[in-house]
Design a protein around this motif. Structure first.
Motif, mmCIF file in Angstrom:
data_model
loop_
_atom_site.group_PDB
_atom_site.id
_atom_site.type_symbol
_atom_site.label_atom_id
_atom_site.label_comp_id
_atom_site.label_asym_id
_atom_site.label_seq_id
_atom_site.Cartn_x
_atom_site.Cartn_y
_atom_site.Cartn_z
ATOM 1 N N ARG A 229 0.825 -1.205 0.000
ATOM 2 C CA ARG A 229 0.000 0.000 0.000
ATOM 3 C C ARG A 229 0.862 1.259 0.000
ATOM 4 N NH1 ARG A 229 -5.117 -0.395 1.884
ATOM 5 N NH2 ARG A 229 -4.499 -1.835 3.528
ATOM 6 N N TRP A 230 1.937 1.257 0.767
ATOM 7 C CA TRP A 230 2.839 2.422 0.782
ATOM 8 C C TRP A 230 3.300 2.742 -0.637
ATOM 9 C CZ3 TRP A 230 6.895 3.687 5.032
ATOM 10 C CH2 TRP A 230 6.269 3.693 6.290
ATOM 11 N N GLU A 231 3.727 1.674 -1.333
ATOM 12 C CA GLU A 231 4.266 1.889 -2.681
ATOM 13 C C GLU A 231 3.180 2.329 -3.662
ATOM 14 O OE1 GLU A 231 7.553 1.977 -3.693
ATOM 15 O OE2 GLU A 231 7.605 2.086 -1.506
ATOM 16 N N LEU A 232 2.061 1.605 -3.617
ATOM 17 C CA LEU A 232 0.987 1.933 -4.561
ATOM 18 C C LEU A 232 0.468 3.348 -4.316
ATOM 19 C CD1 LEU A 232 -0.695 0.922 -6.931
ATOM 20 C CD2 LEU A 232 -2.298 -0.094 -5.305
ATOM 21 N N ASP A 233 0.300 3.739 -3.066
ATOM 22 C CA ASP A 233 -0.167 5.097 -2.744
ATOM 23 C C ASP A 233 0.798 6.142 -3.295
ATOM 24 O OD1 ASP A 233 -2.298 4.042 -1.396
ATOM 25 O OD2 ASP A 233 -1.592 4.538 0.619
ATOM 26 N N LEU B 54 3.823 -12.767 -7.222
ATOM 27 C CA LEU B 54 4.746 -12.090 -8.146
ATOM 28 C C LEU B 54 3.968 -11.383 -9.242
ATOM 29 C CD1 LEU B 54 7.696 -11.535 -8.861
ATOM 30 C CD2 LEU B 54 7.731 -13.671 -10.158
ATOM 31 N N LEU B 55 2.874 -11.986 -9.699
ATOM 32 C CA LEU B 55 2.057 -11.341 -10.736
ATOM 33 C C LEU B 55 1.535 -9.996 -10.234
ATOM 34 C CD1 LEU B 55 0.562 -11.387 -13.470
ATOM 35 C CD2 LEU B 55 -1.321 -12.565 -12.325
ATOM 36 N N TRP B 56 1.090 -9.968 -8.964
ATOM 37 C CA TRP B 56 0.628 -8.683 -8.405
ATOM 38 C C TRP B 56 1.749 -7.645 -8.509
ATOM 39 C CZ3 TRP B 56 1.672 -4.723 -5.208
ATOM 40 C CH2 TRP B 56 0.614 -3.877 -4.847
ATOM 41 N N TRP B 57 2.947 -8.059 -8.106
ATOM 42 C CA TRP B 57 4.063 -7.094 -8.114
ATOM 43 C C TRP B 57 4.489 -6.739 -9.541
ATOM 44 C CZ3 TRP B 57 5.352 -3.975 -4.383
ATOM 45 C CH2 TRP B 57 5.046 -4.310 -3.068
ATOM 46 N N GLU B 58 4.270 -7.646 -10.485
ATOM 47 C CA GLU B 58 4.620 -7.312 -11.877
ATOM 48 C C GLU B 58 3.624 -6.311 -12.461
ATOM 49 O OE1 GLU B 58 5.826 -11.699 -13.092
ATOM 50 O OE2 GLU B 58 6.563 -10.239 -14.546
ATOM 51 N N ILE B 59 2.361 -6.470 -12.095
ATOM 52 C CA ILE B 59 1.384 -5.463 -12.555
ATOM 53 C C ILE B 59 1.675 -4.133 -11.866
ATOM 54 C CG2 ILE B 59 -1.077 -4.833 -12.560
ATOM 55 C CD1 ILE B 59 -1.698 -7.825 -12.950
ATOM 56 N N PHE B 60 2.007 -4.220 -10.592
ATOM 57 C CA PHE B 60 2.417 -2.994 -9.882
ATOM 58 C C PHE B 60 3.609 -2.338 -10.592
ATOM 59 C CE2 PHE B 60 5.628 -1.176 -7.099
ATOM 60 C CZ PHE B 60 4.948 -0.061 -6.629
ATOM 61 N N SER B 61 4.559 -3.156 -11.049
ATOM 62 C CA SER B 61 5.742 -2.615 -11.737
ATOM 63 C C SER B 61 5.354 -1.834 -12.976
ATOM 64 C CB SER B 61 6.685 -3.747 -12.153
ATOM 65 O OG SER B 61 7.305 -4.294 -11.024
ATOM 66 N N SER B 62 4.351 -2.325 -13.683
ATOM 67 C CA SER B 62 3.909 -1.586 -14.866
ATOM 68 C C SER B 62 3.279 -0.251 -14.462
ATOM 69 C CB SER B 62 2.896 -2.410 -15.667
ATOM 70 O OG SER B 62 3.562 -3.451 -16.335
ATOM 71 N N VAL B 63 2.543 -0.268 -13.355
ATOM 72 C CA VAL B 63 1.939 0.978 -12.867
ATOM 73 C C VAL B 63 3.042 1.958 -12.439
ATOM 74 C CG1 VAL B 63 0.533 1.965 -10.995
ATOM 75 C CG2 VAL B 63 -0.245 -0.091 -12.198
#
Lengths: 344, 163
Positions: A170-174, A289-298
């Protein structure tokens, strides 16, 4: 700041730092193109003290007046200090100055790593394609080592904010969403859909709150023709968080556009993940890991959108900023869309 | 007829890359000029499609808005979606087309967020139409010159091992 201005002002700074020096020469100055976060210069220092002459090639990294993403040279300095003389190779540090009176903005200076390459697309061509797997293995080992390093043991725990394990994502996504909100020049409906998906499907708590390089990818390390990695660079996004963030970022297909199944055009994806797991001691569960890979694209989109904004607003008129923002936001957008079609 | 702006940009970019770039020695100047030439090609590609892309997209968004109206549960959103579905282009300057396009996209995001939260076949159908439009959104913004750009950057980035 032009090369000439930089040389003059840096000379004044060095004279202040080294009152015993009888002569200070700076030559072979080269502006390093490609850095979006810092103005970076390579140069040769020739410093004379009474009867001793010291020659050193150095890199000076200076914060832009209007940075792409708000990062501090102090963060980089702390990272290099933490890992110097460990199995994570980093250059030797020389000076840091946060008072803008010297160079307009804070800057630091470190030794230059010579005889190396840093552009990851070289792995597509001879002679570097012959060593790409060797470099890739070493890269994953180093990334795993960073992940398992205890922040307190290298003096970083007190210098960085520490999220709870279930708050890392959440810290990162925010933070990255806030950057998108601040900088986007047009609405991005696909990107917004991805952010909503990430919030609806959060990952489990981090296995450990560890050191995250933040930009661990091809282009941010120096390698030799024999496959050796001489330095991990560009630590300005370092923070404490879920170590999976680095692994996912390194797997971002933007950095392996021509060969999506190889991490950074180097190592087959599954082998890369296995090495990282073995060295770090953490598990890279495919769903997490898929969650973090989609996060990486964001996260990638947030960075490229920021580049477009600073150029568009006239805060940074460097051509590389314009070019980088244009091409990376196009390709990253395509990657993100494909990822979202798989999960939505 | 005079040469079109996209053709002029392409021609200048080609001249810079083939005639002037090879003669530049300083690495940063070479990269700067090379990237400038590539950006001219990007702008050239965008010039030809700029109006088409925005008008096509506005039409697609208005179609989705109109089709979605029966499924929207929130009255305020329904009103705004209806209003957006009736907005039309009356000025074809790029800045004006852009403004309308951004307004429609903002509503599109709100609509998508709303539809995601609704159960049922109707909402799923609209959600799928939205994702098809998101694919088209991405395609409309693609550029084709990146391969050339990559090749050029690779050449410029190769350092002498002795450096």
């Amino acid at each position: 700041m032009t090369e000439e201005e930089m040389v003059e002002r840096f000379k004044v700074y060095l004279s202040d730092q080294m009152p015993d020096a009888t002569n200070i020469e700076i030559d072979s100055v080269r502006s390093i193109v490609g850095g979006a976060s810092r103005q970076t210069f390579s140069m040769k220092l020739n410093i004379t003290y009474k009867d001793t002459e010291v020659l050193k090639r150095v890199i000076l990294r200076r914060e832009f007046e209007s940075g792409i993403i708000d990062t501090k040279v102090r963060t980089e300095w702390d990272a290099y200090s933490a890992f110097f003389n460990t199995s994570v190779p980093v250059p030797e540090l020389l000076w840091i100055e946060e008072d803008p009176k010297w160079m307009g903005t804070p800057f630091f200076v470190m030794e230059e790593i010579v005889g190396c390459q840093d552009f990851f697309r070289l792995f597509l061509e001879a002679p570097y394609n012959a060593v790409r797997e060797k470099v890739g293995e070493r890269f994953c080992e180093i990334m795993g080592t960073i992940a398992k390093t205890d922040p307190a043991a290298v003096g970083l725990e007190d210098k960085l904010d520490k999220p709870a394990p279930d708050e890392c994502w959440r810290w990162e996504l925010d933070w990255w969403e806030e950057n998108i909100n601040k900088n986007e020049l047009e609405p991005h409906p696909g990107l917004r859909a991805a952010i909503r998906w990430l919030r609806r499907n959060p990952p489990p708590p981090a296995q450990k709150v560890g050191i995250v390089h933040g930009d661990m990818r091809g282009g941010n390390f120096m390698f030799k023709i024999d496959g050796e990695i001489k330095a991990i660079l560009d630590w300005e996004l370092m923070h404490l968080g879920d170590p999976l963030e680095d692994l996912a970022w390194s797997l971002n297909r933007l950095f392996s556009w021509e060969d999506h199944d190889r991490l950074g055009l180097m190592l087959p994806r599954e082998r890369a993940i296995r090495i990282w797991e073995d060295v770090s001691g953490f598990k890279a569960d495919p769903e997490v890991l898929l969650w973090w890979e989609i996060f990486s694209s964001v996260k990638g989109m947030a960075i490229w959108i920021s580049m477009n904004e600073v150029y568009s607003a006239g805060k940074n008129s460097s051509t590389i900023i314009c070019f980088g923002g244009m091409f990376a936001s196009d390709l990253q957008g395509r990657i993100l869309l494909r990822q979202m079609r798989e999960v939505s | 007829m005079r040469p079109q702006a996209d053709q002029i940009l392409r021609t200048i970019a080609t001249t810079l890359i083939t005639q002037y770039l090879p003669g530049i020695e300083k690495e940063n100047e070479k990269t700067e000029l090379g990237l400038s030439a590539l950006l001219m090609m990007v702008v050239s590609e965008e010039f030809d499609r700029a109006a088409h892309r925005r008008i096509e997209e506005n039409n697609a968004l208005r179609r989705i808005f109109a089709e979605s109206l029966p499924a929207i549960k929130d009255d305020d959103l329904k009103r705004r979606v209806r209003e957006a579905s009736e907005k039309a282009e009356d000025d074809y300057h790029m800045s004006v087309l852009d403004k309308l396009n951004c307004e429609l996209q903002e509503v599109f995001i709100e609509l998508h967020t709303h539809i995601e939260a609704i159960e049922g076949e109707g909402a799923r159908h609209i959600n799928e139409a939205i994702w098809t439009e998101l694919e088209n959104w991405t395609k409309r913004r693609e550029f084709t010159i990146w391969e050339m750009a990559f090749a050029m950057l690779t050449k410029a980035a190769t350092r002498n091992e002795g450096e």
